[in-house]
Design an enzyme around this catalytic site. Sequence first.
Site, short mmCIF file in Angstrom:
data_model
loop_
_atom_site.label_atom_id
_atom_site.label_comp_id
_atom_site.label_asym_id
_atom_site.label_seq_id
_atom_site.Cartn_x
_atom_site.Cartn_y
_atom_site.Cartn_z
N LYS A 43 0.83 -1.22 0.00
CA LYS A 43 0.00 0.00 0.00
C LYS A 43 0.85 1.25 0.00
CE LYS A 43 -3.80 -1.54 2.65
NZ LYS A 43 -3.98 -1.55 4.08
N ARG A 84 23.96 -1.83 1.71
CA ARG A 84 24.13 -0.50 2.30
C ARG A 84 24.80 -0.56 3.65
NH1 ARG A 84 18.02 0.65 0.76
NH2 ARG A 84 18.15 -1.59 0.95
#
Length: 167
Positions: free
Chosen positions: A48, A97
């Site tokens: 969403k 990362r």
Amino acid sequence: MSASHPVVAVYPGSFDPITRGHEDIVRRALHVADRLIVAVAHTATQSKSGLFSVDERLDLLREVFAGEDNVEACAFEGLLVEFARTRGVRFVIRGLRAVSDFEYELQMTQMNRELWPDMETIFLAPEVDYSFLSSSLVREVARLGGDIGRFVSPVVAERVRAKLKGE
Ligand code: ADP
């Protein structure tokens, strides 16, 4: 690398949207591969909090890499190993990362190896300036009205702005 056997790699992800961190990984990947397929994963349940459709993400990737003939953007559904096998690609690029990425990435790599032992995953670390950057944070900052100009290419920033206006 050789002209007769070009090294092709696939860089899979959601790229919703592509950030400067992704761009950095693509450029580094081209130091080890002759050609790179940036592959947008269709997920069965689109989150969403997502922003762009797969087609819109592909459009952005194609615009960002318009000058790079050796970068191709495409979408795939289902298992990465099946996509890679069908395309005859044995190298996967992933970005790391921080240590927090490591556990998930290693787990996925080992599972992919179970599924197709011939595929190798290559991890690349981005420029330290991009090591805090994720698409989800970029979406969040943009939704809260922050400036994302340093984190994405101008074309991406513009498209994010337009998309949020219409939301
Ligand atoms: P995100 O985690 O930003 O939603 P993706 O799901 O599209 O990104 O990630 C695709 C790959 O790119 C993953 O291997 C992810 O670790 C890597 N990646 C994402 N952002 C960066 C960044 N800023 N620097 C290096 N690698 C990155």
